[in-house]
Design a protein around this motif. Structure first.
Motif, PDB file in Angstrom:
ATOM      1  N   ASN A 141      -2.955  -0.899   5.998  1.00 47.12           N
ATOM      2  CA  ASN A 141      -4.217  -1.654   5.988  1.00 47.12           C
ATOM      3  C   ASN A 141      -4.153  -2.909   6.855  1.00 47.12           C
ATOM      4  OD1 ASN A 141      -2.686  -3.426   4.498  1.00 47.12           O
ATOM      5  ND2 ASN A 141      -3.991  -3.391   2.671  1.00 47.12           N
ATOM      6  N   THR A 195       0.808  -1.226   0.000  1.00 45.00           N
ATOM      7  CA  THR A 195       0.000   0.000   0.000  1.00 45.00           C
ATOM      8  C   THR A 195       0.839   1.273   0.000  1.00 45.00           C
ATOM      9  OG1 THR A 195      -0.104   0.167   2.424  1.00 45.00           O
ATOM     10  CG2 THR A 195      -1.780  -1.198   1.332  1.00 45.00           C
ATOM     11  N   ARG A 202      -2.973  -2.460  12.830  1.00 41.48           N
ATOM     12  CA  ARG A 202      -1.979  -1.812  11.984  1.00 41.48           C
ATOM     13  C   ARG A 202      -0.560  -2.108  12.467  1.00 41.48           C
ATOM     14  NH1 ARG A 202      -4.045   4.294  12.067  1.00 41.48           N
ATOM     15  NH2 ARG A 202      -4.224   3.722  14.278  1.00 41.48           N
TER      16      ARG A 202
END
Length: 285
Positions: A137, A118, A159
Motif C-alpha cells: 500500500n 499489510t 509502492r
C-alpha cells in the motif's frame, strides 16, 4: 578462473532427501569484481526495470550511485589513495579502485518483512524475502525498517520494490540474471552452506597471499550479530563503511526488548522516586 558458479540442484524448493527447506543466496567476492556493470544491466533487462537517466553526477564514474526502486543490483565504484596489499600500481601515487555489486541482503532477521503492516513482504520457499506489489500500500514502513537502506518506494506508483533474487527464475531452476551475467564470477549463487564454505576458502587464500585487509561481511552470524543470517554476503578488501555498508546494522525488531527493558527501568525508578517523596512528606508532618 574459479569453479563455475553453482546453480540450484533440483526443481523443488525442498531437499529431495531430507525434505528440509532449502536456503539459497549470493556470495559476492569484491576482489574479483571489475566494475563492468553486466550484473546491473542483466537485472534491469530481466526485470524490465527502467533506466535511471544518462546525466553525469560529476562524483564518480558510477552514475547509478545507489540501490533504488528501479535499480535492484548496483555496482559501486570506490577510489582509494592506497593500494591493495601486495599490489604494485607503477604510479607515483599509491592507488586502488574497488568495486562492489550490491543488492538486497534477504536477511533472516528482515526488518522490512517483520514490520510490514499489510503482509506485502513474505518469505519464499527459498528462504528469500519477496515483495508482493499487488498487496503493498506504499506506507513506507519497510523503507525505514531496513538497516541497509535497500528497499525503496517508486517515485511514480508509490509502492516498495527491491531485488527478488529472480524468484521467477528460481522456480524454473535457473540462476538469477545478475550471477548468470557476471563474467568474472564475482557473484556466486547457490546453496548458502556451500557459499559460506567457498567464502571461507577464498578468505584464507587471500590472507595467504598477504592481502591482510580482506574480510567477510555477513557470511556468518557472528559477523553482524545485530542482523542475523544474510543471504547475500560479501568478501571485502576494506572496512564496510568504505563500501557504504553499515558497520553494525541492527534489525529494528532486535531492539524492541531492549526498549521495553529501558522503559521498565525508567518506570521502576519513577515509582521508587514517588515512594520516597511520599514517605518524606509524611515524616515532615
Amino acid at each position: 578462473m574459479s569453479n563455475p558458479t553453482p546453480t540450484l540442484h533440483t526443481t523443488t524448493a525442498n531437499d529431495p532427501v531430507t525434505g528440509a527447506a532449502r536456503q539459497v543466496g549470493f556470495f559476492t567476492d569484491t576482489s574479483v569484481c571489475i566494475g563492468c556493470k553486466a550484473c546491473e544491466v542483466a537485472c534491469k533487462q530481466w526485470n524490465q526495470l527502467p533506466d535511471d537517466g544518462f546525466s553525469l553526477t560529476a562524483k564518480s564514474f558510477d552514475n547509478t550511485i545507489d540501490l533504488s526502486a528501479t535499480t535492484w543490483r548496483h555496482v559501486g565504484f570506490i577510489e582509494r589513495d592506497e593500494p591493495v596489499s601486495g599490489q604494485e600500481t607503477n604510479l607515483g601515487d599509491p592507488f586502488s579502485w574497488l568495486f562492489i555489486a550490491d543488492s538486497c541482503k534477504h536477511c533472516e532477521d528482515a526488518g522490512c518483512l517483520d514490520n510490514c503492516p499489510t503482509g506485502a513482504l513474505v518469505r519464499t520457499e527459498y528462504d528469500t524475502v519477496y515483495v508482493q506489489p499487488d498487496i503493498c500500500n506504499g506506507c513506507g514502513t519497510c523503507v525505514v525498517s531496513c538497516p541497509f537502506g535497500v528497499i525503496d518506494k517508486h517515485p511514480t506508483d508509490g509502492r516498495a520494490w527491491k531485488c527478488t533474487m529472480c524468484y521467477d527464475r528460481l522456480k524454473d531452476d535457473e540462476t538469477p540474471a545478475c550471477a548468470q551475467a557476471c563474467p568474472t564470477e564475482a557473484i556466486a549463487f547457490g546453496e548458502l552452506s556451500e557459499l559460506r564454505e567457498r567464502a571461507d576458502v577464498r578468505l584464507a587464500e587471500l590472507h595467504d597471499r598477504g592481502v591482510s585487509e580482506a574480510r567477510l561481511y555477513g557470511a556468518h552470524d557472528d559477523d553482524l550479530p545485530g542482523t542475523r543470517g544474510l543471504h547475500a554476503f560479501y568478501l571485502l578488501l576494506d572496512s564496510p563503511d568504505v563500501y557504504s555498508l553499515p558497520t553494525n546494522p541492527v534489525a529494528p525488531q532486535n531492539t524492541v526488548n531492549e526498549g521495553w527493558r529501558s522503559m521498565a527501568g525508567a518506570l521502576g525508578a519513577m515509582a521508587v522516586g514517588v515512594g520516597v517523596a511520599m514517605l518524606s512528606g509524611r515524616r515532615a508532618r
